[in-house]
Design an enzyme around this catalytic site. Structure first.
Site, mmCIF file in Angstrom:
data_model
loop_
_atom_site.group_PDB
_atom_site.id
_atom_site.type_symbol
_atom_site.label_atom_id
_atom_site.label_comp_id
_atom_site.label_asym_id
_atom_site.label_seq_id
_atom_site.Cartn_x
_atom_site.Cartn_y
_atom_site.Cartn_z
ATOM 1 C CB THR A 2 -0.942 -0.008 1.214
ATOM 2 O OG1 THR A 2 -1.727 -1.200 1.192
ATOM 3 C CG2 THR A 2 -1.870 1.192 1.211
ATOM 4 C CB ILE A 5 -2.117 -5.605 7.996
ATOM 5 C CG1 ILE A 5 -1.357 -6.182 9.189
ATOM 6 C CG2 ILE A 5 -1.283 -4.527 7.303
ATOM 7 C CD1 ILE A 5 -0.100 -6.955 8.802
ATOM 8 C CE1 TYR A 41 0.743 -9.228 2.247
ATOM 9 C CE2 TYR A 41 2.521 -7.691 1.774
ATOM 10 C CZ TYR A 41 1.207 -8.063 1.630
ATOM 11 O OH TYR A 41 0.352 -7.299 0.875
ATOM 12 C CE LYS A 56 -1.441 -7.309 4.558
ATOM 13 N NZ LYS A 56 -0.962 -6.097 3.825
#
Length: 287
Positions: free
Chosen positions: A46, A201, A133, A161
């Site tokens: 992001t 998240i 992640y 995540k």
């Protein structure tokens, strides 16, 4: 276990005329802190980390650390050149941070043994907790469930995540007790929290942040009817913020609030007129 709980925001990186807008970054981070987010994640997907130089990434991290306590800041660490990645990791770890968010190397598609070796190497080299992640649609590699469960047994890998898109693997991670699960798919936040995820998240939480924080607190306090209602109110916003590649719609929504400009780095493009019109309908409630 770690303290990676609640709503963490993977903060966007504001730009002005191609350069990082540090004034806008500080304004945005201060705004998010006022909304009581658990923490800030820097230089993630992001945050357009792939379009930032390593020097720029460190500058963004340093700017955030001026505003946010270190125990509430996580730094993204991504790349497919392992030697260079480890060098960058050592530079990051000269700062005080709560942890590192580390995806699998993208594009090169390592084997399962290669994934195990990679995360073991990064975790061994880390002086802070690591959040794995898992996002196969960006990295091009999918963990076999048994391999992933083995990787997260590493004492330094304390959270994941979860963007893997495999419910069976998510449930196995939750059941293992070896790792905290942070939801990484915003539309799955409610059900993930109900199943036992410790937080999320969430890029969407840039907007109406207080509602995402309330959703977490409601599930935590077993107020499930209230949490369900909160989530369904957020659904139109979440859907709109992912109508086009992230973080284009998020930046458009933040620009509507006057927090930052909507500028992105090429090849990313600003949000289309259709998305902006939709955001005006769903995101500006109470603003």
């Amino acid at each position: 276990m770690s303290s990676f709980q609640g709503i963490w925001v993977p903060v966007v990186t504001p730009f002005h005329d191609g350069a990082i807008d540090f004034i806008g970054l500080r304004r945005l981070v201060s705004h998010l802190l006022e909304k009581h987010v658990a923490g800030i994640m820097v230089c993630t997907t992001t945050g357009e980390a792939a379009s930032l130089s390593r020097e720029e990434q460190l500058a963004v991290l340093d700017a955030v650390l001026q505003l946010v306590p270190a125990q509430r800041v996580v730094m993204g660490l991504a790349g497919n050149n392992q030697r260079e990645l480890l060098q960058f990791q050592s530079e990051i770890l000269k700062r005080a941070v709560a942890g590192l968010l580390v995806p699998a190397p993208s594009y090169i598609r390592p084997s399962q043994a290669g994934l195990e070796a990679f995360f073991r190497t990064v975790a061994d080299a880390s002086s802070v907790p690591v959040i794995l992640y898992d996002i196969p649609y960006r990295t091009g590699v999918t963990f076999e469930q048994a391999i992933l469960l083995n990787i997260v047994k590493h004492t330094r890998i304390v959270a994941i995540k979860d963007c893997g898109g495999n419910l069976a693997t998510t449930l196995a991670l939750l059941a293992s007790g070896d790792v905290e699960v942070l939801c990484g798919e915003d539309l799955q936040i409610f059900n993930a929290l109900c199943l036992g995820a410790t937080g999320a998240i969430a890029a969407s939480a840039h907007v109406h942040t207080e509602d995402f924080v309330a959703l977490y607190q409601q599930v935590r306090d077993n107020q499930l009817s209230e949490a369900r209602a909160t989530f369904f109110r957020l659904m139109p916003l979440i859907n709109t913020l992912f109508m086009e590649p992230n973080p284009s719609p998020v930046k458009a929504a933040l620009a509507m609030q006057g927090l930052i400009a909507s500028e992105l780095r090429a090849p990313m493009q600003t949000a289309s007129t259709g998305v902006i019109e939709r955001l005006q309908q769903v995101s500006m409630r109470g603003v």
